[in-house]
Design a protein around this motif. Structure first.
Motif, PDB file in Angstrom:
ATOM      1  N   ALA A 405       0.825  -1.207   0.000  1.00 10.65           N
ATOM      2  CA  ALA A 405       0.000   0.000   0.000  1.00 10.65           C
ATOM      3  C   ALA A 405       0.860   1.259   0.000  1.00 10.65           C
ATOM      4  CB  ALA A 405      -0.930  -0.013   1.218  1.00 10.65           C
ATOM      5  N   GLN A 406       1.979   1.260   0.701  1.00 16.13           N
ATOM      6  CA  GLN A 406       2.837   2.445   0.752  1.00 16.13           C
ATOM      7  C   GLN A 406       3.545   2.701  -0.576  1.00 16.13           C
ATOM      8  OE1 GLN A 406       5.368   1.465   4.047  1.00 16.13           O
ATOM      9  NE2 GLN A 406       3.996   2.356   5.583  1.00 16.13           N
ATOM     10  N   ARG A 407       3.964   1.649  -1.228  1.00 15.93           N
ATOM     11  CA  ARG A 407       4.773   1.841  -2.431  1.00 15.93           C
ATOM     12  C   ARG A 407       3.933   1.966  -3.702  1.00 15.93           C
ATOM     13  NH1 ARG A 407       6.709   3.259  -6.094  1.00 15.93           N
ATOM     14  NH2 ARG A 407       8.705   2.815  -7.133  1.00 15.93           N
ATOM     15  N   TYR A 408       2.838   1.246  -3.819  1.00 14.41           N
ATOM     16  CA  TYR A 408       2.100   1.161  -5.085  1.00 14.41           C
ATOM     17  C   TYR A 408       0.655   1.646  -4.951  1.00 14.41           C
ATOM     18  CZ  TYR A 408       6.083  -1.781  -6.216  1.00 14.41           C
ATOM     19  OH  TYR A 408       7.359  -2.253  -6.400  1.00 14.41           O
ATOM     20  N   LYS A 409       0.395   2.555  -4.014  1.00 11.24           N
ATOM     21  CA  LYS A 409      -0.970   3.040  -3.836  1.00 11.24           C
ATOM     22  C   LYS A 409      -1.445   3.882  -5.026  1.00 11.24           C
ATOM     23  CE  LYS A 409       0.914   6.888  -1.145  1.00 11.24           C
ATOM     24  NZ  LYS A 409       0.939   7.499   0.206  1.00 11.24           N
ATOM     25  N   ASN A 410      -0.507   4.442  -5.790  1.00 17.70           N
ATOM     26  CA  ASN A 410      -0.876   5.248  -6.962  1.00 17.70           C
ATOM     27  C   ASN A 410      -0.857   4.440  -8.257  1.00 17.70           C
ATOM     28  OD1 ASN A 410      -1.091   7.618  -5.375  1.00 17.70           O
ATOM     29  ND2 ASN A 410       1.130   7.971  -5.547  1.00 17.70           N
ATOM     30  N   ASP A 411      -0.606   3.149  -8.177  1.00 18.96           N
ATOM     31  CA  ASP A 411      -0.520   2.310  -9.383  1.00 18.96           C
ATOM     32  C   ASP A 411      -1.641   1.286  -9.463  1.00 18.96           C
ATOM     33  OD1 ASP A 411       1.858   3.553 -10.230  1.00 18.96           O
ATOM     34  OD2 ASP A 411       3.048   2.265  -8.913  1.00 18.96           O
ATOM     35  N   ILE A 412      -2.716   1.494  -8.721  1.00 19.77           N
ATOM     36  CA  ILE A 412      -3.863   0.591  -8.759  1.00 19.77           C
ATOM     37  C   ILE A 412      -5.097   1.373  -9.192  1.00 19.77           C
ATOM     38  CG2 ILE A 412      -2.922  -0.989  -7.027  1.00 19.77           C
ATOM     39  CD1 ILE A 412      -4.615   0.391  -4.930  1.00 19.77           C
ATOM     40  N   THR A 413      -6.082   0.659  -9.697  1.00 16.75           N
ATOM     41  CA  THR A 413      -7.325   1.306 -10.139  1.00 16.75           C
ATOM     42  C   THR A 413      -8.263   1.503  -8.954  1.00 16.75           C
ATOM     43  OG1 THR A 413      -8.335  -0.821 -10.646  1.00 16.75           O
ATOM     44  CG2 THR A 413      -7.060   0.234 -12.402  1.00 16.75           C
ATOM     45  N   ASP A 414      -9.324   2.256  -9.196  1.00 18.43           N
ATOM     46  CA  ASP A 414     -10.299   2.509  -8.126  1.00 18.43           C
ATOM     47  C   ASP A 414     -11.005   1.220  -7.703  1.00 18.43           C
ATOM     48  OD1 ASP A 414      -9.715   5.197  -7.992  1.00 18.43           O
ATOM     49  OD2 ASP A 414     -11.222   5.754  -9.486  1.00 18.43           O
ATOM     50  N   ASP A 415     -11.307   0.346  -8.653  1.00 17.80           N
ATOM     51  CA  ASP A 415     -11.958  -0.915  -8.303  1.00 17.80           C
ATOM     52  C   ASP A 415     -11.046  -1.783  -7.442  1.00 17.80           C
ATOM     53  OD1 ASP A 415     -14.145  -0.115  -9.750  1.00 17.80           O
ATOM     54  OD2 ASP A 415     -13.513  -1.159 -11.582  1.00 17.80           O
ATOM     55  N   GLN A 416      -9.793  -1.820  -7.799  1.00 19.86           N
ATOM     56  CA  GLN A 416      -8.845  -2.608  -7.003  1.00 19.86           C
ATOM     57  C   GLN A 416      -8.691  -2.007  -5.604  1.00 19.86           C
ATOM     58  OE1 GLN A 416      -5.323  -2.552  -9.428  1.00 19.86           O
ATOM     59  NE2 GLN A 416      -5.956  -4.299 -10.684  1.00 19.86           N
ATOM     60  N   ARG A 417      -8.733  -0.686  -5.519  1.00 19.77           N
ATOM     61  CA  ARG A 417      -8.621  -0.031  -4.215  1.00 19.77           C
ATOM     62  C   ARG A 417      -9.813  -0.400  -3.319  1.00 19.77           C
ATOM     63  NH1 ARG A 417      -5.432   4.159  -3.977  1.00 19.77           N
ATOM     64  NH2 ARG A 417      -5.908   4.628  -6.160  1.00 19.77           N
ATOM     65  N   ASP A 418     -10.997  -0.468  -3.896  1.00 22.17           N
ATOM     66  CA  ASP A 418     -12.181  -0.836  -3.106  1.00 22.17           C
ATOM     67  C   ASP A 418     -12.080  -2.267  -2.599  1.00 22.17           C
ATOM     68  OD1 ASP A 418     -13.174   1.677  -3.584  1.00 22.17           O
ATOM     69  OD2 ASP A 418     -14.396   1.061  -5.323  1.00 22.17           O
ATOM     70  N   PHE A 419     -11.592  -3.182  -3.466  1.00 19.78           N
ATOM     71  CA  PHE A 419     -11.448  -4.581  -3.033  1.00 19.78           C
ATOM     72  C   PHE A 419     -10.398  -4.716  -1.925  1.00 19.78           C
ATOM     73  CE2 PHE A 419     -13.201  -5.578  -7.352  1.00 19.78           C
ATOM     74  CZ  PHE A 419     -14.339  -6.221  -6.901  1.00 19.78           C
TER      75      PHE A 419
END
Length: 462
Positions: A405-419
């Protein structure tokens, strides 16, 4: 003496002409030029003489010879036709039919007028040796019975290629070494069992250049080597062998010494020289991952062994493609705390991972959302302190999740963030869970489509 005047010198010649002098001496001087026909005859005679000297015949002589040969051939054919009524050919004991003679005549008309005289032989029975028959069958084609199929060069080449492919697919068999070689390398093994410093024996240094180096290496008994010898041997083999060959050395020698060194020590620590050998083995990353890391994870590996081996990865730089492939392979394994240790270390190296690996990481953490206790009890001891939502995961899993989460929080989509937020809620840790949620909520969605500037295709580095 008086001078001669110019008029007198011009009127009287000083000497007779040359032809009068020659004729007066009894010689014959040609007064008329040769005719062209005479010159041609002499030239043709000269050419004929030269041709006869060289062994060639002129056109007229050749025509006469061909005419005589044609007349002789016609006489022979006439005699054969007279005897053809009796069904026997001249000089042969084989019966010849009238139809065969007509075919022979038709074929003879297709050729030139000049043909050599035919020779007839009586039929003889010849006994053929078996070896000669086999040799004939091997290289020639016979319609009568010795051979059925011909073998050409292309068939031989294809057969050799197939034999080589079959030999590669067969497992390697032991090679019988000469007694002198065995005795020499047994002595080298005794030297390496007490080696601490200095130069290695020259016979040992040539091992990587041998085709059957594994068999010769087995004679030296690597299990009895000192840790100093293991370090020197690792440098030698990893630097001189290709990645696929260095993988064999790392798996057969270095991996076994790594495990035995931790098991045999009183405090379950790794020998310093074995640790240095692990760092040197990362000179060939593909050989390290395929020969050490993945076999270690697939076998029995506790968290302590994984922590010691993972510390090598934190101190040595590894190319991103090799690390991406290794991380993908670890994510596809069954869940083990030791495997999660390596996942966390590779995430904390802060690579610019391709999107394919990032998606694999998201799916890896998402699959623990609704995991049941039965899925984890075979790989770890679970303490369920009255938690109705599922089993407690080890702390190392939550630390790996936080590092992601710290390193790749800006490299995921919104759907992946919700999951992933739902996963945090289902597998909440009172000390690490709030930090994971805060990092995920602070991230920005990943750019998709044509706006994405990051490469999303991972090349198989192995």
């Amino acid at each position: 003496m008086g001078k001669i005047s110019v008029s007198e010198s011009r009127g009287k010649p000083r000497h007779n002409p040359l032809y009068k002098d020659i004729s007066s001496q009894g010689g014959n001087l040609r007064t008329n030029p040769r005719s062209s026909q005479a010159s041609k005859d002499s030239k043709s005679k000269r050419q004929q003489k030269e041709a006869e000297e060289e062994g060639y015949l002129d056109a007229s002589t050749s025509r006469k010879i061909l005419q005589l040969a044609k007349e002789q051939q016609e006489e022979l054919k006439a005699e054969e036709e007279e005897e053809g009524d009796e069904g026997v050919s001249f000089g042969s004991s084989f019966p010849v039919s009238q139809a065969d003679e007509e075919e022979d005549e038709d074929e003879s008309e297709d050729y030139s007028d000049f043909e050599g005289e035919e020779e007839y032989y009586d039929e003889e029975e010849i006994e053929i040796d078996e070896k000669d028959a086999e040799l004939y069958n091997k290289y020639f084609q016979s319609n009568g019975g010795l051979g059925e199929q011909s073998i050409n060069l292309a068939d031989k080449i294809l057969a050799k290629i197939q034999e080589k492919e079959i030999e590669k697919q067969k497992p390697a068999e032991g090679v019988l070494l000469p007694p002198k070689v065995i005795a020499a390398y047994e002595k080298i093994g005794q030297i390496l069992s007490t080696y601490t410093h200095g130069k290695l024996p020259k016979l040992f240094k040539v091992l990587p250049t041998l085709r059957n180096w594994e068999d010769v290496l087995y004679v030296t008994n690597p299990d009895a080597w000192t840790p100093h010898a293991v370090y020197e041997a690792t440098k030698l083999f990893v630097s001189n062998l290709q990645a696929n060959e260095a993988q064999k050395f790392i798996q057969t020698v270095l991996l076994e010494r790594f495990r035995s060194s931790i098991e045999d020590s009183e405090d379950h620590s790794l020998n310093y020289h074995i640790y240095r050998a692990l760092k040197k083995s990362l000179y060939k990353p593909a050989a390290f991952f395929k020969g050490f890391l993945l076999p270690l994870v697939d076998g029995y590996c506790n968290v302590r062994e994984a922590t010691i081996a993972a510390s090598v990865l934190t101190k040595v730089s590894v190319p991103v493609l090799h690390s991406s492939v290794a991380l993908t392979q670890l994510l596809q394994r069954d869940f083990k705390p030791a495997t999660t240790v390596f996942i966390r270390v590779l995430i904390e190296k802060k690579y610019a991972l391709p999107y394919q690996t990032l998606d694999e990481l998201v799916f890896y953490f998402m699959r623990f959302r609704n995991a049941s206790q039965q899925q984890f009890q075979d790989s770890m001891d679970i303490e369920n302190n009255g938690n109705q939502k599922g089993p407690e995961l080890p702390v190392v899993w939550h630390k790996a999740f936080l590092a992601f989460a710290q390193r790749y929080k800006n490299d995921i989509t919104d759907d992946q963030r919700d999951f992933l937020l739902e996963t945090v809620r289902q597998r909440f840790h009172h000390g690490i869970g709030p930090e994971i949620r805060r990092e995920l909520l602070a991230g920005k969605p990943r750019l998709t489509g044509s706006e994405s500037t990051k490469e999303g295709i991972m090349v198989d580095a192995f």
